[in-house]
Design a protein around this motif. Sequence first.
Motif, PDB file in Angstrom:
ATOM      1  N   UNK A  60       8.097 -19.879   2.444  1.00 34.08           N
ATOM      2  CA  UNK A  60       7.699 -19.070   1.218  1.00 34.08           C
ATOM      3  C   UNK A  60       8.412 -17.875   1.451  1.00 34.08           C
ATOM      4  N   UNK A  61       8.586 -17.102   0.193  1.00 36.21           N
ATOM      5  CA  UNK A  61       8.957 -15.623  -0.188  1.00 36.21           C
ATOM      6  C   UNK A  61       7.878 -14.857  -0.509  1.00 36.21           C
ATOM      7  N   UNK A  62       7.701 -13.653   0.087  1.00 34.64           N
ATOM      8  CA  UNK A  62       6.683 -12.718  -0.101  1.00 34.64           C
ATOM      9  C   UNK A  62       7.233 -11.281  -0.562  1.00 34.64           C
ATOM     10  N   UNK A  63       7.101 -10.790  -1.968  1.00 31.55           N
ATOM     11  CA  UNK A  63       7.520  -9.744  -2.430  1.00 31.55           C
ATOM     12  C   UNK A  63       6.793  -8.586  -1.613  1.00 31.55           C
ATOM     13  N   UNK A  64       7.518  -7.506  -1.209  1.00 30.83           N
ATOM     14  CA  UNK A  64       6.879  -6.045  -0.803  1.00 30.83           C
ATOM     15  C   UNK A  64       7.124  -5.149  -1.822  1.00 30.83           C
ATOM     16  N   UNK A  65       7.595  -5.521  -3.039  1.00 29.40           N
ATOM     17  CA  UNK A  65       7.712  -4.620  -3.923  1.00 29.40           C
ATOM     18  C   UNK A  65       6.680  -4.188  -4.926  1.00 29.40           C
ATOM     19  N   UNK A  66       6.709  -2.959  -5.342  1.00 26.73           N
ATOM     20  CA  UNK A  66       5.787  -2.692  -6.541  1.00 26.73           C
ATOM     21  C   UNK A  66       4.345  -2.091  -6.095  1.00 26.73           C
ATOM     22  N   UNK A  67       3.598  -1.178  -6.652  1.00 25.80           N
ATOM     23  CA  UNK A  67       2.409  -0.699  -6.103  1.00 25.80           C
ATOM     24  C   UNK A  67       1.518  -2.011  -6.249  1.00 25.80           C
ATOM     25  N   UNK A  68       0.361  -2.169  -5.497  1.00 30.34           N
ATOM     26  CA  UNK A  68      -0.489  -3.296  -5.585  1.00 30.34           C
ATOM     27  C   UNK A  68      -1.399  -3.001  -7.003  1.00 30.34           C
ATOM     28  N   UNK A  69      -1.736  -3.957  -7.520  1.00 29.27           N
ATOM     29  CA  UNK A  69      -2.794  -4.156  -8.809  1.00 29.27           C
ATOM     30  C   UNK A  69      -4.218  -3.563  -8.161  1.00 29.27           C
ATOM     31  N   UNK A  70      -4.720  -3.012  -9.236  1.00 25.69           N
ATOM     32  CA  UNK A  70      -6.409  -2.814  -9.252  1.00 25.69           C
ATOM     33  C   UNK A  70      -6.599  -1.572  -8.781  1.00 25.69           C
ATOM     34  N   UNK A  76      10.141   4.921  -7.342  1.00 27.81           N
ATOM     35  CA  UNK A  76      10.597   3.887  -6.191  1.00 27.81           C
ATOM     36  C   UNK A  76       9.770   2.577  -6.376  1.00 27.81           C
ATOM     37  N   UNK A  77      10.189   1.554  -6.005  1.00 26.14           N
ATOM     38  CA  UNK A  77       9.387   0.150  -6.244  1.00 26.14           C
ATOM     39  C   UNK A  77       9.360  -0.461  -4.832  1.00 26.14           C
ATOM     40  N   UNK A  78       9.914  -0.053  -3.767  1.00 25.16           N
ATOM     41  CA  UNK A  78       9.936  -0.471  -2.529  1.00 25.16           C
ATOM     42  C   UNK A  78       9.974   0.529  -1.292  1.00 25.16           C
ATOM     43  N   UNK A  79       9.516   0.168  -0.203  1.00 30.58           N
ATOM     44  CA  UNK A  79       9.881   1.217   0.981  1.00 30.58           C
ATOM     45  C   UNK A  79      10.135   0.125   2.054  1.00 30.58           C
ATOM     46  N   UNK A  80      11.202   0.100   2.810  1.00 31.93           N
ATOM     47  CA  UNK A  80      11.544  -0.636   3.891  1.00 31.93           C
ATOM     48  C   UNK A  80      12.003  -2.022   3.078  1.00 31.93           C
ATOM     49  N   UNK A  81      11.742  -3.196   3.760  1.00 35.72           N
ATOM     50  CA  UNK A  81      12.085  -4.442   3.191  1.00 35.72           C
ATOM     51  C   UNK A  81      11.405  -4.673   2.010  1.00 35.72           C
ATOM     52  N   UNK A  82      12.413  -5.529   1.033  1.00 37.13           N
ATOM     53  CA  UNK A  82      11.690  -5.672  -0.545  1.00 37.13           C
ATOM     54  C   UNK A  82      11.190  -7.194  -0.440  1.00 37.13           C
ATOM     55  N   UNK A  83      11.673  -7.869   0.533  1.00 41.21           N
ATOM     56  CA  UNK A  83      10.933  -9.290   0.478  1.00 41.21           C
ATOM     57  C   UNK A  83      11.081  -9.972   1.783  1.00 41.21           C
ATOM     58  N   UNK A  84      10.206 -10.772   2.203  1.00 39.42           N
ATOM     59  CA  UNK A  84      10.404 -11.698   3.659  1.00 39.42           C
ATOM     60  C   UNK A  84      10.208 -13.045   3.329  1.00 39.42           C
ATOM     61  N   UNK A  85      10.690 -13.930   4.188  1.00 42.81           N
ATOM     62  CA  UNK A  85      10.455 -15.422   4.116  1.00 42.81           C
ATOM     63  C   UNK A  85       9.787 -15.833   5.227  1.00 42.81           C
ATOM     64  N   UNK A  86       8.689 -16.506   5.058  1.00 44.03           N
ATOM     65  CA  UNK A  86       8.014 -17.117   6.311  1.00 44.03           C
ATOM     66  C   UNK A  86       7.480 -18.709   5.925  1.00 44.03           C
ATOM     67  N   UNK A  92       0.816  -1.205   0.008  1.00 46.17           N
ATOM     68  CA  UNK A  92      -0.031   0.104  -0.113  1.00 46.17           C
ATOM     69  C   UNK A  92       0.809   1.129   0.072  1.00 46.17           C
ATOM     70  N   UNK A  93       2.081   1.124   0.768  1.00 48.53           N
ATOM     71  CA  UNK A  93       2.766   2.231   1.066  1.00 48.53           C
ATOM     72  C   UNK A  93       3.632   2.716  -0.530  1.00 48.53           C
ATOM     73  N   UNK A  94       3.837   1.679  -1.140  1.00 46.66           N
ATOM     74  CA  UNK A  94       4.588   1.721  -2.508  1.00 46.66           C
ATOM     75  C   UNK A  94       3.518   2.483  -3.323  1.00 46.66           C
ATOM     76  N   UNK A  95       2.272   2.274  -3.276  1.00 43.76           N
ATOM     77  CA  UNK A  95       1.182   2.616  -4.153  1.00 43.76           C
ATOM     78  C   UNK A  95       0.946   4.193  -3.802  1.00 43.76           C
TER      79      UNK A  95
END
Length: 473
Positions: A461-471, A448-458, A435-438
């Motif tokens: 699984x890896x989860x991208x925090x990059x790029x604005x949200x779609x829609x 800017x393609x990210x803010x803070x971390x760019x990816x986390x692993x849980x 949301x913050x990238x949007x």
Amino acid sequence: MSRSPFILDRRHFLSALGLTAGSLMLPSLPGRAAFAQGGPKRLLYYITPHGTVPGRWNMRQSGRDNEEYDYALGGLAEGEFSDILRPLHRHRDNLLVVDGLARMVTYAEEYRVADLGYSGDINRHHIAQAQLLTNTWAYQGASTARGGALSIDQEIGNAVGQAGRWNSRVYGFNHQHAYNYVGANQPAPREESPQSAFKDILGLAPEPSDPSEPTRADLVQAARASVLDMASAEFAAVLPKLSSVDREKLERHRALVRDLETGVNLTAPVGCDPSFSAQGHVIDQFSRIATMAFACDLTRVATIVTQDIPGGEFGVSPGIDMHQDIAHSSDENGGSSTAIEGMVNYNRVYAEHFAYLLDQLDSVQEDGGTLLDNTAVVWLAELGTGTHEISRVPTVIAGGGGGYFRTGRYVHYPQTPLAAAWGDQFEVGPAHERVHVSLMHAMGMTERRSFGLEQVDVGGRSFSLRDPLPRLT
């Protein structure tokens, strides 16, 4: 040094009254690209505590839980809005109701402490507050977690700020800990009193012994001479930098200042009214101050952290503890019906105050629309539910953000399985952090393609925090 009871920062007052050279639309003047047609873009965060009751907040379409979709809100009757969001019905054409996002950095922080052997505080209130606006690992102190880096409001404020206005302001309360940070474990300055917030945004410094409040006439009278001197000096400095067309425009504006010097009343443009009223709820007072600050271009980024409202304001008997008796007992699967209804009413009251904030912004006319049209107003909660879930966190974006967001819609994201800390299983959607990238893109930070971390692993699984949200656009 002794100061007048009503001293107004001259550059702030000039900007508020539209008398600076920079307040004109002069294409050849460097640094004015942030002014879009129809007015500059603004960003306002509105943060509430304890999460929500998802089944009484969302407005999903039946049978489509596993789909990504959106639909128009304009055709819905008031009764078709959810119990919690119903107060926002009158603003439906200016809303993006965003359903299905997950707080992935908070899941990741829990996972690395519980499953990977890191040490730290993983109380979900604490880490969710620390990470809501920072998008990064929490600062793990001796006993509790706090924000681990600069928060997004400060990042955007620093990018769009310039001499003559505040980069960003924070109003309201802490929900245990701060949300806004200027650095790791460094909470941003915050005004908890509306009266202090008003004095702060205008740069007033009243004498402590003087209990009276400055009137609009006081502000004008106290600032008049120094304002006109400063305007004259600024015009002289700017003129050589301009094209011939812009130089002519500034000369006409300079003539206005000469008229003021010979006795014409100093008046503010429509929408900019530097006055304070202590009437109404404290949340509504902050809403009026934020509206005034935006209308006068004293800042373009602000946060309102709402009061944790007392039980009497949402129909709960005295002596009932909101945190333990209501929030923690409001699970829709087996919780107390009394607690669930209390939690619904609690959130509906916040929706009413949010609607009031939108009313205020929508009442200020700007070229081609209203202040609301040029503002992204983002309602966030520290948690998804009163029982500390952090998937399907409630998110509402109101206002067009200067045309960036395509409002009037409900947006739903599908869920996928997640094996989280302690082997717990959850269903999660895209990272809420995006949301913050949007919002950075909405405010012109499109590189800017990210803010803070760019990816986390849980849980493998890896989860991208990059790029604005779609829609959303």
